[in-house]
Design a protein around this motif. Sequence first.
Motif, PDB file in Angstrom:
ATOM      1  N   LYS A 277       0.823  -1.205   0.000  1.00 39.77           N
ATOM      2  CA  LYS A 277       0.000   0.000   0.000  1.00 39.77           C
ATOM      3  C   LYS A 277       0.858   1.257   0.000  1.00 39.77           C
ATOM      4  O   LYS A 277       0.549   2.252  -0.677  1.00 39.77           O
ATOM      5  N   ASN A 278       1.963   1.214   0.744  1.00 42.27           N
ATOM      6  CA  ASN A 278       2.832   2.388   0.858  1.00 42.27           C
ATOM      7  C   ASN A 278       3.577   2.709  -0.435  1.00 42.27           C
ATOM      8  O   ASN A 278       4.184   3.782  -0.558  1.00 42.27           O
ATOM      9  N   LEU A 279       3.564   1.785  -1.405  1.00 44.16           N
ATOM     10  CA  LEU A 279       4.222   2.022  -2.687  1.00 44.16           C
ATOM     11  C   LEU A 279       3.328   2.782  -3.668  1.00 44.16           C
ATOM     12  O   LEU A 279       3.781   3.195  -4.728  1.00 44.16           O
ATOM     13  N   GLN A 280       2.062   2.957  -3.326  1.00 41.76           N
ATOM     14  CA  GLN A 280       1.144   3.647  -4.236  1.00 41.76           C
ATOM     15  C   GLN A 280       1.566   5.101  -4.449  1.00 41.76           C
ATOM     16  O   GLN A 280       2.124   5.726  -3.548  1.00 41.76           O
ATOM     17  N   PRO A 281       1.302   5.631  -5.663  1.00 43.93           N
ATOM     18  CA  PRO A 281       0.593   5.008  -6.796  1.00 43.93           C
ATOM     19  C   PRO A 281       1.477   3.996  -7.523  1.00 43.93           C
ATOM     20  O   PRO A 281       2.670   4.236  -7.739  1.00 43.93           O
ATOM     21  N   TRP A 282       0.891   2.871  -7.905  1.00 49.22           N
ATOM     22  CA  TRP A 282       1.631   1.810  -8.576  1.00 49.22           C
ATOM     23  C   TRP A 282       1.704   2.093 -10.075  1.00 49.22           C
ATOM     24  O   TRP A 282       0.674   2.229 -10.736  1.00 49.22           O
ATOM     25  N   PRO A 283       2.894   2.164 -10.651  1.00 53.65           N
ATOM     26  CA  PRO A 283       2.995   2.365 -12.108  1.00 53.65           C
ATOM     27  C   PRO A 283       2.450   1.164 -12.855  1.00 53.65           C
ATOM     28  O   PRO A 283       2.860   0.030 -12.605  1.00 53.65           O
ATOM     29  N   ASN A 284       1.497   1.394 -13.734  1.00 57.10           N
ATOM     30  CA  ASN A 284       0.865   0.313 -14.501  1.00 57.10           C
ATOM     31  C   ASN A 284       0.300  -0.774 -13.590  1.00 57.10           C
ATOM     32  O   ASN A 284       0.274  -1.954 -13.956  1.00 57.10           O
ATOM     33  N   GLN A 285      -0.124  -0.365 -12.379  1.00 56.05           N
ATOM     34  CA  GLN A 285      -0.706  -1.283 -11.382  1.00 56.05           C
ATOM     35  C   GLN A 285       0.271  -2.381 -10.958  1.00 56.05           C
ATOM     36  O   GLN A 285      -0.149  -3.462 -10.522  1.00 56.05           O
TER      37      GLN A 285
END
Length: 327
Positions: free
Chosen positions: A185-193
């Motif tokens: 969750k802390n990595l969001q926003p996820w590039p290309n999900q």
Amino acid sequence: MALPLPLSLPEAAAALAALAALLLVLICVIAHVTAIKMPTLHRYEEEKFFINAEGRKESVPSIHDPPTKELSVVVPSYNEEDRLPLMMDEALDYLEKRQKRDPSFTYEVIVVDDGSKDQTTKVAMKYCKKYGSDKVRVLSLVKNRGKGGAVRMGVFSSRGRKILMADADGATKFPDIEKVEEGLKNLQPWPNQMAISCGSRAHLEKDSIAKRSYFRTLLMYGFHFLVWFLCVKEIRDTQCGFKLLTREAALRTFSTLHIERWAFDVELLYIAQRLRIPIAEVAVNWTEIEGSKLVPFWSWLQMGRDLLFIRLRYMTGAWQLETRKCN
């Protein structure tokens, strides 16, 4: 007849450097020539079906399909009839309680029997019958593919938005999934999900517990140095078998994977770094469980060779970051 004069120190150093360079070139050539472009992703006919709780065949889904579960747990299992029950009891107890707290949370556990010679499939099927084949699925492979190959087959047969790799020995406490979920969750926003959160035994928190034998610890230090030197510098513990991936990250990395045995985790993270997929490392509780299939000296030797070949084969272009579809 005059005897040849001994080489001076600079001349000896130059000769050694030339020999080392020649040896490196030779190793690069061997790595390139012996590289298998991509391992086969073909499924045997028997691997295209799950056996449900009623004993009927159900076609396996595909990771290319839209997700229909919140979480898929993939458990690679080779001769795990003794250790699997402890892990399954803990995991399913946690997952059932979580679903009762939050009915919108849906899950599946996929036990991948990697060509076991014992009763692993029979043991896993007891959980399928108890919880239903929508929640527990058993995928039996015709031949042993190795841990990486077994995980990939489970990943490719999953329905989850997020996919967790979890070892059959239960060395990592299953409720620690909440820690790796928080890392993701802390990595969001996820590039290309795409994003990956790795459980770690590297003492990143005070409450982390990691116990290993002295000999295994010594080998692990050497292995970690090679991982850092050749492939993955940002993750301290690449081998903890507790990794959470978004569905998109799992599809992209596992469809590119070449290594199917012990060092597959390293190539997986190497691919992720090359693709600029964000990676978190999160400390989890871990206890060494007796019965490991890893043979200390020879397994580490094989892994060391694989690490060298991962770097050289991508560097020389023998391996490419290409995506394929399992059939």
